[in-house]
Design a protein around this motif. Structure first.
Motif, mmCIF file in Angstrom:
data_model
loop_
_atom_site.group_PDB
_atom_site.id
_atom_site.type_symbol
_atom_site.label_atom_id
_atom_site.label_comp_id
_atom_site.label_asym_id
_atom_site.label_seq_id
_atom_site.Cartn_x
_atom_site.Cartn_y
_atom_site.Cartn_z
ATOM 1 N N ALA A 122 0.950 -1.342 0.074
ATOM 2 C CA ALA A 122 -0.138 0.003 0.092
ATOM 3 C C ALA A 122 0.681 1.101 -0.014
ATOM 4 C CB ALA A 122 -1.131 -0.076 1.197
ATOM 5 N N GLY A 123 2.116 1.244 0.014
ATOM 6 C CA GLY A 123 3.094 2.265 0.041
ATOM 7 C C GLY A 123 3.573 2.611 1.337
ATOM 8 N N PHE A 124 3.549 1.939 2.358
ATOM 9 C CA PHE A 124 4.122 2.318 3.706
ATOM 10 C C PHE A 124 5.483 2.068 3.634
ATOM 11 C CE2 PHE A 124 -0.373 1.863 4.888
ATOM 12 C CZ PHE A 124 -0.473 2.686 6.100
ATOM 13 N N GLY A 125 6.185 2.957 4.223
ATOM 14 C CA GLY A 125 7.745 2.858 4.556
ATOM 15 C C GLY A 125 7.887 2.734 6.026
ATOM 16 N N GLU A 126 9.094 2.050 6.160
ATOM 17 C CA GLU A 126 9.650 1.928 7.512
ATOM 18 C C GLU A 126 10.191 3.244 8.092
ATOM 19 O OE1 GLU A 126 12.390 -1.032 10.060
ATOM 20 O OE2 GLU A 126 11.580 -1.695 8.496
ATOM 21 N N ASP A 127 9.605 3.666 9.368
ATOM 22 C CA ASP A 127 10.432 4.818 10.098
ATOM 23 C C ASP A 127 11.093 4.524 11.224
ATOM 24 O OD1 ASP A 127 8.865 6.414 8.346
ATOM 25 O OD2 ASP A 127 7.430 6.354 9.742
ATOM 26 N N GLY A 128 11.304 3.453 11.796
ATOM 27 C CA GLY A 128 11.990 2.959 12.816
ATOM 28 C C GLY A 128 11.565 1.656 13.378
ATOM 29 N N ARG A 129 12.416 1.269 14.615
ATOM 30 C CA ARG A 129 12.037 -0.085 14.978
ATOM 31 C C ARG A 129 12.088 0.218 16.761
ATOM 32 N NH1 ARG A 129 13.312 -5.625 13.511
ATOM 33 N NH2 ARG A 129 13.653 -4.805 11.458
ATOM 34 N N ARG A 130 11.280 -0.481 17.315
ATOM 35 C CA ARG A 130 11.394 -0.705 18.773
ATOM 36 C C ARG A 130 11.624 -2.183 19.271
ATOM 37 N NH1 ARG A 130 5.475 2.049 19.584
ATOM 38 N NH2 ARG A 130 6.095 4.141 19.280
ATOM 39 N N ARG A 131 12.896 -2.262 19.581
ATOM 40 C CA ARG A 131 13.657 -3.522 19.745
ATOM 41 C C ARG A 131 12.999 -4.058 20.960
ATOM 42 N NH1 ARG A 131 16.656 -4.618 15.875
ATOM 43 N NH2 ARG A 131 18.013 -3.164 14.753
ATOM 44 N N GLY A 132 12.596 -5.557 20.840
ATOM 45 C CA GLY A 132 11.952 -5.986 22.008
ATOM 46 C C GLY A 132 10.676 -5.707 22.505
ATOM 47 N N TYR A 133 10.100 -4.949 21.773
ATOM 48 C CA TYR A 133 8.637 -4.275 22.194
ATOM 49 C C TYR A 133 7.563 -5.179 22.613
ATOM 50 C CZ TYR A 133 4.699 -1.270 22.083
ATOM 51 O OH TYR A 133 3.862 -0.230 22.610
ATOM 52 N N TYR A 134 7.553 -6.123 21.938
ATOM 53 C CA TYR A 134 6.451 -7.166 22.070
ATOM 54 C C TYR A 134 6.858 -8.629 22.918
ATOM 55 C CZ TYR A 134 3.600 -5.025 18.496
ATOM 56 O OH TYR A 134 3.016 -4.172 17.578
ATOM 57 N N PRO A 135 5.887 -8.677 23.732
ATOM 58 C CA PRO A 135 6.431 -9.773 24.877
ATOM 59 C C PRO A 135 6.779 -11.394 24.154
ATOM 60 C CG PRO A 135 4.081 -8.919 25.572
ATOM 61 C CD PRO A 135 4.756 -8.330 24.245
ATOM 62 N N ALA A 136 7.436 -11.799 24.713
ATOM 63 C CA ALA A 136 7.989 -12.961 24.300
ATOM 64 C C ALA A 136 6.747 -14.001 23.852
ATOM 65 C CB ALA A 136 8.762 -13.816 25.482
ATOM 66 N N GLY A 137 6.963 -14.624 22.759
ATOM 67 C CA GLY A 137 5.803 -15.492 22.276
ATOM 68 C C GLY A 137 6.297 -17.080 22.347
#
Length: 153
Positions: A122-137
Motif C-alpha cells: 500500500a506504499g507504507f515505509g519503515e520509519d523505525g524499530r522498537r527493539r524487543g517491544y512485544y512480549p515473548a511468544g
C-alpha cells in the motif's frame, strides 16, 4: 469485493458482534470497554467488513493533530488471505485522507509477514524499530515492533 461483501463504519449497536470477533480471532483481544470507547469516540473510526451479513474483520483508525494512526486491523482466521484486510486498509486510508491527515501511522510486529506485505504494498515505509517491544511468544524471545507511515499530503 463480492456483492455480498460490505465495508462500513461500525456503530455502538455493533459492539456485541465486534467484541465476539475480537475474542475469537485475536491472541490479545481488545476488551469490550475498550471497543465501546472506540465506537463512542468522535476522533476514532471503526470499520467492519461483512460477508453475507457476518462480520469477518475490522480496522480502527484514530485522528491525531496532524496525522492518523491505524490502531488495529483484524480478519477472522477463516477469512484471511482473501483480500479483506486490503479492503479495510483502503477504507482507513480514505478516512485519513478525508481528515486531511498528513500521514497514516502504524506499528506492526516485525515477524508478521502478511501484514508487512499488505502495508508495503500500500506504499507504507519503515520509519523505525522498537527493539524487543512485544512480549515473548512461543519462541521465547521478545519481538520488535516496526513503525511505518504512509504520506498522504
Amino acid at each position: 469485493m463480492s456483492p455480498a461483501e460490505v465495508v462500513r463504519r461500525l456503530v455502538p449497536a455493533d459492539l456485541a458482534t465486534l467484541s465476539a470477533l475480537e475474542l475469537a480471532a485475536s491472541s490479545a483481544p481488545w476488551s469490550r470497554d475498550q471497543l465501546q470507547a472506540a465506537l463512542d469516540d468522535s476522533d476514532t473510526r471503526v470499520f467492519g467488513i461483512e460477508r453475507e451479513a457476518c462480520l469477518i474483520g475490522h480496522a480502527m483508525v484514530v485522528r491525531l493533530p496532524f496525522d492518523a494512526e491505524l490502531q488495529a486491523i483484524l480478519v477472522a482466521r477463516e477469512a484471511r488471505g482473501q483480500g479483506a484486510a486490503g479492503r479495510l486498509l483502503a477504507a482507513v486510508i480514505e478516512q485519513a485522507q478525508g481528515w486531511r491527515s498528513e500521514r497514516l501511522l502504524l506499528e506492526v510486529r516485525a515477524g508478521n509477514a502478511a501484514a508487512l506485505a499488505l502495508y508495503r504494498g500500500a506504499g507504507f515505509g519503515e520509519d523505525g524499530r522498537r527493539r524487543g517491544y512485544y512480549p515473548a511468544g512461543a519462541a521465547g524471545q521478545r519481538e520488535d515492533a516496526l513503525l511505518m507511515s504512509l504520506p498522504l499530503a
